[in-house]
Design an enzyme around this catalytic site. Structure first.
Site, mmCIF file in Angstrom:
data_model
loop_
_atom_site.group_PDB
_atom_site.id
_atom_site.type_symbol
_atom_site.label_atom_id
_atom_site.label_comp_id
_atom_site.label_asym_id
_atom_site.label_seq_id
_atom_site.Cartn_x
_atom_site.Cartn_y
_atom_site.Cartn_z
ATOM 1 N N HIS A 136 0.759 -1.071 -0.118
ATOM 2 C CA HIS A 136 -0.043 -0.070 -0.154
ATOM 3 C C HIS A 136 0.745 1.278 0.000
ATOM 4 O O HIS A 136 1.966 1.395 0.525
ATOM 5 C CB HIS A 136 -0.890 -0.162 1.268
ATOM 6 N N THR A 190 15.189 -5.056 8.545
ATOM 7 C CA THR A 190 14.694 -3.905 7.774
ATOM 8 C C THR A 190 15.753 -3.545 6.736
ATOM 9 O O THR A 190 15.638 -2.781 5.908
ATOM 10 C CB THR A 190 14.183 -2.807 8.503
#
Length: 186
Positions: free
Chosen positions: A113, A163
């Site tokens: 998204h 990450t």
């Protein structure tokens, strides 16, 4: 009794209909393996899907999802998966040879998204490939996010969120994951 090849076909039947699946020799599913999406899934020789004594949610299903037509999920040789694992690619996720992947591990190469509030329901977000080296060991409940490369022989501690890149030959852990120590080379 169903033969191994027939069992594999049953477990991967949806992807076989699409024609985007390549499966190596001696692939052993002990839990259901669901392949969906419209991209390619490539499974190397000697891959083990599922571990009977490991924790399960429901049936322990493993999801291999290449969501876009040019997306690729690529699994090397002799990779051993535990249960309840999801690999979701908008672009590419590549897992090297001889990796050990603990239960409830999640690999994803996208945000899925947009971050702009006006685009969250309409944008696919940012995607960047994930590359896992050879002989990497993932503890339980690890999350690997977009754009990450993990070097050969590394260990990712349980419940870590990766990450950024992790170099080879180290132990990394935490949220976000960072190098805890380097492994001795014999």
């Amino acid at each position: 009794m169903i033969g191994r090849l027939s069992r594999m076909r049953l477990l991967l039947s949806k992807a076989l209909r699409v024609g985007q699946l390549t499966v190596g020799r001696n692939v052993y599913p002990t839990v259901p393996v669901r392949c969906d999406g419209i991209g390619k899934v490539i499974i190397g020789d000697g891959v083990l899907f599922g571990c009977k004594p490991a924790p399960r949610a429901g049936n322990g299903e493993i999801l291999l999802q290449a969501r876009e037509s040019d997306a690729i999920v690529e699994i090397g040789e002799r990779v051993a998966f535990s249960n309840n694992i999801s690999i979701i690619a908008m672009q590419k996720i590549s897992i090297g040879n001889d990796c050990l992947i603990g239960d409830f591990v999640l690999f994803m190469d996208s945000d899925f998204h947009g971050i702009n509030p006006l685009e969250r329901r309409t944008s696919k977000g940012v995607s960047r490939p994930v590359v896992i080296g050879n002989n990497v060991w993932f503890g339980s409940r690890v999350i690997v996010q977009k754009g990450v490369t993990i070097g050969d022989n590394s260990i990712i501690a349980a419940q870590s969120v990766v990450t950024r890149d992790i170099p080879p030959n180290c132990i990394a852990g935490g949220n976000p994951a960072k190098v805890i120590r380097y492994l001795d080379q014999a």
